[in-house]
Structures are given as structure tokens and as C-alpha cells.
Design a protein around this motif. Structure first.
Motif, short mmCIF file in Angstrom:
data_model
loop_
_atom_site.label_atom_id
_atom_site.label_comp_id
_atom_site.label_asym_id
_atom_site.label_seq_id
_atom_site.Cartn_x
_atom_site.Cartn_y
_atom_site.Cartn_z
N SER A 75 0.81 -1.22 0.00
CA SER A 75 0.00 0.00 0.00
C SER A 75 0.84 1.27 0.00
CB SER A 75 -0.95 0.01 1.20
OG SER A 75 -0.23 0.00 2.41
N ALA A 79 0.76 0.17 -4.74
CA ALA A 79 -0.68 0.10 -4.99
C ALA A 79 -1.14 0.85 -6.23
CB ALA A 79 -1.43 0.62 -3.76
N ALA A 181 -11.01 8.41 -1.95
CA ALA A 181 -10.87 6.95 -1.86
C ALA A 181 -9.74 6.45 -2.75
CB ALA A 181 -12.20 6.29 -2.21
N LEU A 182 -9.69 6.95 -3.98
CA LEU A 182 -8.62 6.53 -4.90
C LEU A 182 -7.25 6.97 -4.39
CD1 LEU A 182 -10.29 7.27 -8.35
CD2 LEU A 182 -9.95 5.05 -7.27
N MET A 185 -6.25 4.49 -1.77
CA MET A 185 -5.99 3.19 -2.36
C MET A 185 -4.65 3.16 -3.09
SD MET A 185 -9.68 2.19 -3.98
CE MET A 185 -11.20 2.40 -3.06
N TRP A 188 -1.35 5.63 0.57
CA TRP A 188 -1.90 6.26 1.77
C TRP A 188 -1.04 7.43 2.25
CZ3 TRP A 188 1.23 6.53 5.95
CH2 TRP A 188 2.31 5.65 6.01
N SER A 238 -12.30 3.19 1.13
CA SER A 238 -10.96 2.61 0.96
C SER A 238 -10.53 1.79 2.16
CB SER A 238 -9.94 3.73 0.71
OG SER A 238 -9.89 4.63 1.81
N TRP A 240 -10.86 -1.21 2.90
CA TRP A 240 -10.35 -2.55 2.58
C TRP A 240 -8.82 -2.57 2.51
CZ3 TRP A 240 -7.34 -3.53 -1.69
CH2 TRP A 240 -7.33 -2.56 -2.69
N THR A 241 -8.22 -1.42 2.16
CA THR A 241 -6.76 -1.33 2.16
C THR A 241 -6.25 -0.43 3.27
OG1 THR A 241 -4.81 -0.84 0.81
CG2 THR A 241 -6.74 0.56 0.48
N SER A 771 -15.78 -1.40 3.66
CA SER A 771 -15.85 -0.86 2.30
C SER A 771 -17.10 -1.32 1.59
CB SER A 771 -14.61 -1.27 1.50
OG SER A 771 -13.45 -0.64 1.99
#
Length: 792
Positions: A75, A79, A181-182, A185, A188, A238, A240-241, A771
Motif C-alpha cells: 500500500s 498500490a 478513496a482513490l 488506495m 496512503w 478505501s 479494505w486497504t 468498504s
């Protein structure tokens, strides 16, 4: 679409022209791998390629620093969706892959920023092209191409900024939520910086709005709640990551102390705005982003047709962004409440973007005035665009001449080929499920390798901002690198620790004491492969004293004595101190005469002066062997004085001024110790009688039978991590921290123990659930709003 295609094509063409002018691969001899691209990313990309091809595990790897949760590595570094293209390139052409995605990213920055200034300010295409080109090829971008993880944020920042504009003007949160969010993802770290900036930037857009529409507290509260909601929804989408990343990266690690209040002087600050004046590794902030765009931005401050509130807001934000690259406390906040290690002025791209915003605002005002219409005639526009492109090219070329020099692509290919052949030969010869390999040679002379990730072998070395900090702290405290450093380098074999941690093969430039020449040597190998006959397996019986233990001792030798004592449950003196006679003590030279006892290996370690920090090395000479940079970051290691002999041996050790320095730390003092081989061999024989030899030892999974002589602890050379799920004879068991969490311990019963360990990324399932729930809630809310609107 044709306009945006032209923007993309022009940026790619300018990038290719820079490579040709700088003789940079694939258009020259200089490798495109510079700075961290060479030290980190190229190996990370090779690992990610192996992950995508099913050859490696995305969740966990033993290929760095004893082992680590690799979600933070993914991440933080990998990512970006552009990185998926690595599977299209052969393993030996990854430099070409990096060059290609860099070109694509620059083209996308040009498109997104051109789209932004057109949409936000309704500018003409030539004006949008000029401003977006200046932002794309600003000094910050050019100097940070060696950090490709940071570049994606320049693509997304204009989209986020327009999302703020829509939120303030139209109460529309959708674009901002998706863009946030992008951001998270894709990376961070830069997402945090962008979000912090947007909290300031949205206030400027709000000031612009209320200057025309009027102020009210209800309006302010409404927009504040919408903005906070957009930020929260972006993070939830986001999750989930983001959640597993937070859990992976929140384990701590060395926290550097704040340096001087001022990061740079007035002269360097001014140089940062002037093309061609950036100095690699200097304190020159990368503020330059095209002379014309900067002049347009400055003109906004003096344009009386612009609201005074906007001019004041522009000045304040500009001052804050400049100060953020000058004042250490502000830099500390922008960099996630941590002191950044290297790459000065990480947030200068924000000033570049805000300069583009201010220049766009100025042009919007100018375009509304009839007397400025003649400026957009081709006879005026084309020369301005040409001058800007030439100016940006020259500035970038000057910077590239500093960045891409001294490392050729041929040298890189030769190194990778040799390393691959050497590792393949070892693996073909030794099919055991567990052993570690490490090497003292690197691509260059100054940084640790991550090639265990790239080539698929287990190593101690790690040069990453996303490793297991407890494992690295343990390795460094035992003598592999400076205590407090965030990474570690296997600069020299250390027999006793290598044996304990299972380092069976060392690729070294000099014959290490206690090792034997291995059969896996290649005729074309740049370094010889040595085998450690005392290397232990993945687990050994240990006393309960090793659980939750904190290693004691003032230096790595005493800490090794302490660790072995806690493992064995009794005091052992593996190392004994050697008294050294000081034979010279000048201002620029210190020298000692050292006698290594018979049947012992002599070692030394330099205890650094507290004021020396990580960047004040010395030259170390041991008899006729010279190490030019010792006690410097990753080169502060236990060093071998002499191999064991039948009789005591006399040696001369000296430290002096390192190359490029005028003096040396006056309190740097080496300590001298001898490893008693008789004691060491007795301990090894004892530990080998009750080893855990796994049948499976691969990333994210350990499996095997262990026959315990008694109820007790099994010490594993695996860092403690909450993500391990363990069963012993089918019953759930738990790991216990050992050696400051750098290792782990498992309770076993006398007799046969069937051990199965599998790794699950902490927070992954919970983050995915959040998410998915957020997505469902947003879709439901959208459908309800549409249904309600259709019934009106």
C-alpha cells in the motif's frame, strides 16, 4: 478529447527528449534507476511481478528482515494501478517498465491538471495547456521521479480540488469522495498529505464563494459538514486497504528527533524559485514551476479586480506552504507526525499546484477584460508556449544531469544477472525448506538491498519504510546496522548471530570467520559464497526467560551474550572483552593495538558519539583492510578483526576522517571483543539437539513436526506478529513475543507436536466489510434520492 490527447503526447515527448539529452536508458547509457529507484523500488517491482504471477505472497514475506506483513509494502510503494503493467515486461527489463510508467504518469498529470484549470476557470485551451505543462514539469516532479509512489498524487490532486469546488458551489460530494478513496488506495502516504492540504484549500474556495454570494453561519456549517462527510466516506470506501495498512504500519519504530527549526537558509529558499538552481541532496526546495505561471500567480495578489479576501487567503496559504518546507515542525506535521528521512521538501508540489490555481484565477480575470483578448492570438500564444516548454526542459535537463549519473544500465544488468545466477546455484544445491541467505555486496556501495524479495530468498537486509520495526530493531541492536535506523544492512557476517537466525549462506567479499567455502560458487560470480556449518533451523528449544525479554547490554556483543543467556536459561559469556592499547590519539587519527586470544574470533564495533548521528562516518582500518564509511547509517556494524588461530595474534586498528569530511566525531570509540569458539561450539551442539526443522517454510506459512524433550518454549526466528494463526496438534495456540518482539515463542508439550502456522493480514476482512457496507449504503442512498426526485 483531441486537446487532452495532445497534452498527453506532448508530456511524453518532452520526457523522452529529456532522456535522449541526458543519455538516460533506454536512450543512453545512464540507468533510469537513481536514488530509491535503485535501492528500493526496482526490487519491490520485481517482487510485485512475482506476486501477480503467483510466485510470491502478497500478505507476508520472509525475504526481508526475518519476516514482515507485506501489506504496508504494497500500500505504500506498489498500490498504483500503473504497477500492474509490470507483468507485461520480462524480469530483466523492469528498468524499461519503470521508464514507461513514468512517461504514462507524466502524461496523465498533464491531462488531469489541464482538465482542472479548464473546468474550474473556464480557460482557453492554450492557457490550460501552459499552466498544466508548468505543473507537470515543475522541479518537484522532476526531482522525485525516483519515488514513483508519490507521482500518482499529482494526477489525483486536481480532481480532488475540483471536488472541493463542486462541494462548495453545488453541494455535490460525489467526485471528492471518489477521488479521496482513490488517493488512499493508490498511496496512503501522499493521500494523507493531499487530505491535509484540501482542508486548507477548501477554505480558499469557500472564501471565493462567499465573496460573491455572501456569508452565513448556516452555509458555513453545511459546507463544513459536507466536507467532513466526504473525507470520512472516502476513507470508509478505501477501508479494505486503509485499515490493514494502518495496522501494519502502526507498530512503531525509531522516531527521529526534530532537527534545527529552519530547514534551509534564505539563499537556498530563493534559489528554489529559480530555474536550474536546484541542488541534488541540498537544502534547495523544489518550488520552481515555470516563470510565466509563477508571475501570473503573483499578479493575483496585486490585482484590484480580485476580492481582497481572495488575495489575503492566497497570500496566507502561499506563506503556509512555503513555511512548510522551511520550518521543521510544519514539515513534521505534513509528513505524518514523523521526521522524514531524506528527500527534503516533500510537500513542495502543493505550492506548485496552488501556484497553478492562483495563475488560473488571474487568467480568468484577465480573459474577462476586452483589452486582453489580443493576447490569445496565435502570434502571441505560440511563442509563449514555446518559451515555457524550452524553459521547463532546460531546468529539467540540469536536474537530470545531477540525478542520472554514475550508474549505468549495463552495470545494473550485470549485477542482476550475477546475483540471479548465484542465488539460483545455491537454491539448486540446497533444497531444504528453511535457510537464510544474505550478501555484503550491493548495487552500489551505500545502501542495503531488497533483492531477497526480487529473487525469492530469505534475507536479513531490508531497506524499506514498511518493514517490521521490531525485527529491524533487534537486528540492529545485535550489530548489523546502527541502532535506531529504520532499516538494516548485512554488511558483514557475524558468526554467532548468523547461526542463531539461520543464515546458512553468506555472499561476501572477504572470507568470514567460521564459514567454509560453499559448493554453489559460480565462475562469473563477483563475490564468493560461504556456508555457515553452525546455522540453526527455524526453531530451537529455549527457556521461558526469552519470552517478552528486553535485551540488556551497552553494545551488540553484550546483547548477544544476554540473548544467548536467556535462550539457554543460564549465564553464558559467548564474547569476552579485549583490552586494547591506544597507540595514537590525534585530532584526525586514533589508533589501537589489539591482541586477539587464541581459538577466538576477534571483532570490533564502533560506539558512536551521540552528536555524530547517522551521517558523520569515519574511515576504519583493520591492519591492511580499509572501510571508507563506517559508523554511517547502515554501515555501523560488527566488523571482523581476525579469524581464530592457535596462538594469540596482534592487530592494528585505526579510525580517521572519512572521505568528504574535514574532521571526525571525537567520542567515536571502538569496543573490542573475542568470540570464544569452544563456548560457541558447545552452545551450538546443545541447541542443535532440539531443533524445529519445518517441512514447509514459505511466505505466510510454516508447517512441520517438532519433538520436544520436555514441556517448554520453542523459540522461532520469526518476528512476533498478531497475524499468525497457529495450531499445535490441531489445537489453536498463540505466539508469545520474544527478544523485544523481534522473535517469537510458542508453548509446546513434551513429545510430538504438529505445528501449522498461517498468516492472515490483520484488519483485511474488517476493512473489506466496511468498504462493502459503505458501497451498499451509498448506492442505496443514490437510488432513494433518484426515486424521490422522479416522484416530484
Amino acid at each position: 478529447m483531441a486537446f487532452y490527447a495532445a497534452c498527453f503526447a506532448f508530456s511524453v515527448a518532452l520526457f523522452v527528449a529529456l532522456a535522449a539529452a541526458g543519455h538516460v536508458y533506454p536512450l543512453g547509457d545512464n540507468s533510469f534507476l537513481t536514488n530509491d529507484l535503485k535501492y528500493q523500488y526496482i526490487d519491490f517491482f520485481a517482487w510485485f511481478r512475482r506476486v501477480l504471477l503467483g510466485e510470491a505472497n502478497l500478505r507476508y514475506s520472509f525475504s526481508q528482515g526475518l519476516g514482515m506483513n507485506t501489506w504496508g509494502l504494497y500500500s505504500y510503494y506498489l498500490a498504483s494501478p500503473f504497477n500492474l503493467l509490470c507483468v507485461l515486461f520480462p524480469a530483466d527489463k523492469l528498468t524499461l517498465f519503470v521508464f514507461a510508467i513514468t512517461a504514462l504518469k507524466l502524461g496523465c498529470i498533464h491531462i488531469s491538471s489541464a482538465w482542472y484549470v479548464q473546468k474550474r476557470f473556464d480557460l482557453s485551451k492554450p492557457a490550460a495547456f501552459l499552466l498544466s505543462l508548468s505543473f507537470t514539469f515543475c522541479s518537484w516532479t522532476i526531482s522525485n521521479l525516483c519515488n514513483p509512489l508519490w507521482i500518482d498524487c499529482l494526477i489525483l490532486l486536481p480532481i480532488c480540488a475540483f471536488g472541493c469546488y463542486e462541494l462548495i458551489r453545488e453541494q455535490n460530494m460525489v467526485r471528492l469522495v471518489i477521488a479521496i478513496a482513490l488517493n488512499v488506495m493508490f498511496c496512503w502516504y501522499t493521500a494523507y498529505i493531499n487530505i491535509l492540504f484540501l482542508c486548507i484549500f477548501v477554505l480558499v474556495e469557500f472564501v471565493d464563494y462567499v465573496a460573491a454570494e455572501g456569508f452565513s453561519w448556516m452555509l458555513t456549517l453545511d459546507r463544513a459538514l459536507r466536507f467532513a462527510g466526504a473525507m470520512m466516506l472516502g476513507l470508509l470506501l478505501s477501508a479494505w486497504t486503509f485499515l490493514p495498512t494502518i495496522l501494519a504500519m502502526a507498530k512503531g519504530g525509531p522516531v527521529l528527533a526534530l532537527g534545527p527549526l529552519l530547514k534551509t537558509g534564505l539563499k537556498s529558499l530563493i534559489r528554489g524559485f529559480i530555474p536550474g538552481m536546484w541542488v541534488n541532496n541540498g537544502n534547495t526546495p523544489q518550488f520552481y514551476c515555470g516563470v510565466i505561471m509563477m508571475l501570473l500567480a503573483i499578479s493575483l495578489l496585486f490585482n484590484r479586480k480580485v476580492s481582497a479576501k481572495i488575495r489575503i487567503a492566497t497570500f496566507v496559504v502561499t506563506a503556509v506552504l512555503i513555511a512548510s518546507s522551511v520550518l521543521s515542525p510544519l514539515e513534521y506535521i505534513w509528513c505524518g507526525m514523523r521526521v522524514p528521512n531524506g528527500f527534503y521538501s516533500r510537500t513542495a508540489f502543493l505550492l506548485g499546484f496552488f501556484t497553478m490555481w492562483a495563475a488560473g484565477y488571474s487568467l480568468q480575470v484577465f480573459e474577462g477584460q476586452p483589452k486582453f483578448r489580443h493576447v490569445y492570438r496565435p502570434a502571441v500564444v505560440l511563442p509563449i508556449l514555446t518559451i515555457t516548454a524550452i524553459e521547463l526542459f532546460i531546468n529539467a535537463h540540469v536536474m537530470w544531469n545531477q540525478l542520472y549519473a554514475g550508474y549505468s544500465e549495463d552495470a545494473n544488468c550485470t549485477y542482476v544477472t550475477t546475483a540471479t545466477n548465484t542465488i539460483t546455484a545455491i537454491q539448486d544445491q540446497d533444497s531444504a525448506s528453511f535457510y537464510r541467505i544474505d550478501r555484503t555486496t550491493t548495487r552500489t556501495d551505500s545502501a542495503a538491498l531488497n533483492e531477497g524479495l526480487a529473487l525469492g530468498y530469505n534475507q536479513l537486509s531490508s531497506y524499506s519504510s514498511a518493514n517490521n520495526p521490531q525485527a529491524i530493531a533487534l537486528l540492529n541492536s545485535l550489530g548489523y546496522s546502527s541502532a535506531g535506523e529504520f532499516s538494516t544492512r548485512y554488511a558483514e557476517p557475524i558468526l554467532a548471530v548468523d547461526a542463531l537466525l539461520g543464515v546458512k549462506y553468506a555472499i561476501a567479499e572477504h572470507s568470514p570467520a567460521g564459514y567454509v567455502t560453499a559448493k554453489a560458487n559460480q565462475t562469473d560470480s563477483a563475490s564468493t559464497v560461504y556456508e555457515n556449518p553452525n546455522a540453526l533451523s527455524a526453531g530451537i528449544a529455549a527457556s521461558s526467560g526469552v519470552q517478552n525479554s528486553t535485551l540488556e547490554g551497552k553494545n551488540p556483543f553484550e546483547k548477544q551474550n544476554d540473548l544467548y543467556s536467556k535462550i539457554l536459561g543460564r549465564e553464558v559469556e559467548l564474547y569476552t572483552k579485549i583490552e586494547a592499547t591506544n597507540t595514537e590519539n590525534g585530532e584526525n587519527q586514533k589508533q589501537w593495538s589489539v591482541t586477539v586470544p587464541a581459538e577466538s574470533i576477534g571483532y570490533l564495533y564502533i560506539n558512536k558519539d551521540a552528536t555524530a548521528g547517522s551521517y558523520w562516518p569515519v574511515t576504519l582500518t583493520i591492519d591492511q583492510r580499509t572501510i571508507t564509511n563506517e559508523a554511517w547509517r547502515f554501515d555501523n556494524n560488527i566488523r571482523q578483526i581476525a579469524d581464530a588461530s592457535d596462538a594469540p595474534s596482534q592487530h592494528t586498528v585505526s579510525i580517521g576522517v572519512a572521505e568528504g569530511y574535514t574532521d571526525m566525531p571525537q567520542d567515536n570509540e571502538p569496543v573490542f571483543y573475542a568470540l570464544n569458539l569452544d563456548v560457541f561450539q558447545q552452545i551450538m551442539n546443545e541447541l542443535k539437539t532440539n531443533e524445529f526443522v519445518p517441512t514447509v517454510f514459505k511466505d505466510g506459512r510454516i508447517e512441520g513436526e517438532y519433538t520436544a524433550k520436555y514441556d517448554g518454549n520453542l523459540l522461532l526466528s520469526v518476528p512476533y506478529d498478531e497475524g499468525w494463526n497457529i495450531t499445535v496438534n490441531g489445537t489453536a495456540a498463540e505466539l508469545t513475543p520474544a527478544a523485544d518482539k523481534g522473535l517469537s515463542s510458542l508453548n509446546v508439550q513434551k513429545g510430538a507436536n504438529r505445528i501449522v502456522m498461517t498468516y492472515k493480514t490483520p484488519g483485511a476482512l474488517a476493512g473489506l466489510a466496511v468498504s462493502l457496507a459503505t458501497n451498499v449504503a451509498l448506492v442505496a442512498a443514490g437510488l432513494y434520492a433518484r426515486h424521490k426526485k422522479s416522484r416530484r
